[in-house]
Write a protein that holds these residues in place. Structure first.
Motif, PDB file in Angstrom:
ATOM      1  N   SER A  25       1.026  -1.099   0.446  1.00  8.65           N
ATOM      2  CA  SER A  25      -0.246  -0.312  -0.290  1.00  8.65           C
ATOM      3  C   SER A  25       0.810   1.699   0.076  1.00  8.65           C
ATOM      4  O   SER A  25       2.202   0.933   0.419  1.00  8.65           O
ATOM      5  CB  SER A  25      -0.921  -0.714   1.111  1.00  8.65           C
ATOM      6  OG  SER A  25      -1.882   1.490   1.194  1.00  8.65           O
ATOM      7  N   LYS A  26       0.078   1.901  -0.493  1.00  7.58           N
ATOM      8  CA  LYS A  26       0.936   3.657  -0.059  1.00  7.58           C
ATOM      9  C   LYS A  26       0.490   3.979   1.022  1.00  7.58           C
ATOM     10  O   LYS A  26       1.620   4.803   1.549  1.00  7.58           O
ATOM     11  CB  LYS A  26       0.678   4.415  -1.514  1.00  7.58           C
ATOM     12  CG  LYS A  26       0.820   3.592  -2.670  1.00  7.58           C
ATOM     13  CD  LYS A  26      -0.063   5.084  -3.945  1.00  7.58           C
ATOM     14  CE  LYS A  26       0.372   4.779  -5.140  1.00  7.58           C
ATOM     15  NZ  LYS A  26      -0.009   5.579  -6.266  1.00  7.58           N
ATOM     16  N   SER A  27      -0.103   3.840   1.981  1.00 11.48           N
ATOM     17  CA  SER A  27      -0.734   4.499   2.912  1.00 11.48           C
ATOM     18  C   SER A  27       0.655   3.987   4.295  1.00 11.48           C
ATOM     19  O   SER A  27       0.640   2.284   4.452  1.00 11.48           O
ATOM     20  CB  SER A  27      -2.246   4.375   3.334  1.00 11.48           C
ATOM     21  OG  SER A  27      -1.842   4.126   5.173  1.00 11.48           O
ATOM     22  N   GLU A  28       1.297   4.829   5.265  1.00 14.08           N
ATOM     23  CA  GLU A  28       1.959   4.328   5.563  1.00 14.08           C
ATOM     24  C   GLU A  28       1.564   3.434   6.573  1.00 14.08           C
ATOM     25  O   GLU A  28       2.373   2.433   7.395  1.00 14.08           O
ATOM     26  CB  GLU A  28       2.790   5.602   6.750  1.00 14.08           C
ATOM     27  CG  GLU A  28       3.994   5.032   7.271  1.00 14.08           C
ATOM     28  CD  GLU A  28       4.489   5.975   8.231  1.00 14.08           C
ATOM     29  OE1 GLU A  28       5.164   5.986   8.938  1.00 14.08           O
ATOM     30  OE2 GLU A  28       4.667   7.170   7.308  1.00 14.08           O
ATOM     31  N   ARG A  30      -0.986   1.377   6.273  1.00 18.64           N
ATOM     32  CA  ARG A  30      -1.153  -0.068   5.850  1.00 18.64           C
ATOM     33  C   ARG A  30      -0.579  -1.229   5.710  1.00 18.64           C
ATOM     34  O   ARG A  30      -0.237  -1.831   6.314  1.00 18.64           O
ATOM     35  CB  ARG A  30      -2.605   0.458   4.596  1.00 18.64           C
ATOM     36  CG  ARG A  30      -4.101   0.620   4.878  1.00 18.64           C
ATOM     37  CD  ARG A  30      -4.332   0.437   3.565  1.00 18.64           C
ATOM     38  NE  ARG A  30      -5.345   0.949   3.800  1.00 18.64           N
ATOM     39  CZ  ARG A  30      -6.398   1.502   2.393  1.00 18.64           C
ATOM     40  NH1 ARG A  30      -5.723   1.447   1.184  1.00 18.64           N
ATOM     41  NH2 ARG A  30      -7.442   1.538   2.790  1.00 18.64           N
ATOM     42  N   ARG A  31       1.127  -0.091   5.344  1.00 17.49           N
ATOM     43  CA  ARG A  31       2.046  -0.834   5.200  1.00 17.49           C
ATOM     44  C   ARG A  31       2.101  -1.208   6.580  1.00 17.49           C
ATOM     45  O   ARG A  31       2.908  -2.483   6.927  1.00 17.49           O
ATOM     46  CB  ARG A  31       3.336  -0.253   4.886  1.00 17.49           C
ATOM     47  CG  ARG A  31       3.362   0.234   3.160  1.00 17.49           C
ATOM     48  CD  ARG A  31       4.596   0.642   2.665  1.00 17.49           C
ATOM     49  NE  ARG A  31       4.200   2.131   3.251  1.00 17.49           N
ATOM     50  CZ  ARG A  31       4.878   3.038   3.092  1.00 17.49           C
ATOM     51  NH1 ARG A  31       3.547   3.097   1.578  1.00 17.49           N
ATOM     52  NH2 ARG A  31       4.985   4.327   3.435  1.00 17.49           N
TER      53      ARG A  31
END
Length: 79
Positions: A25-28, A30-31
């Motif tokens: 994911s691009k979301s920190e 979510r990562r």
């Protein structure tokens, strides 16, 4: 192997796939969640691998767990 142990591979599989999706994911946030889900999948695979006698799977999951912890540490350092 008991039926419960045989069924354990499916949640382990699902957690592994979900974690890979989250880590991409691009979301920190979510990562970071993905790393924790990967750790949960490592535990599930080990829980499956012990009664299955799958030594290579157990060893792989331990190595992957170490790499996931490394990823969590590096993500924390980057904050």
């Amino acid at each position: 192997m008991g039926e419960w142990a045989d069924l354990m591979q499916w949640p382990a599989f699902a957690a592994s796939v979900a974690a890979a999706w989250l880590v991409g994911s691009k979301s920190e946030q979510r990562r970071n969640t993905g790393f924790w889900v990967f750790l949960a999948s490592n535990v599930l695979w080990v829980c499956w691998g012990i009664p299955a006698g799958a030594k290579a799977v157990i060893a792989l999951q331990v190595c992957l767990a170490v790499m996931n912890v490394r990823g969590l540490i590096k993500a924390k350092e980057a904050e």
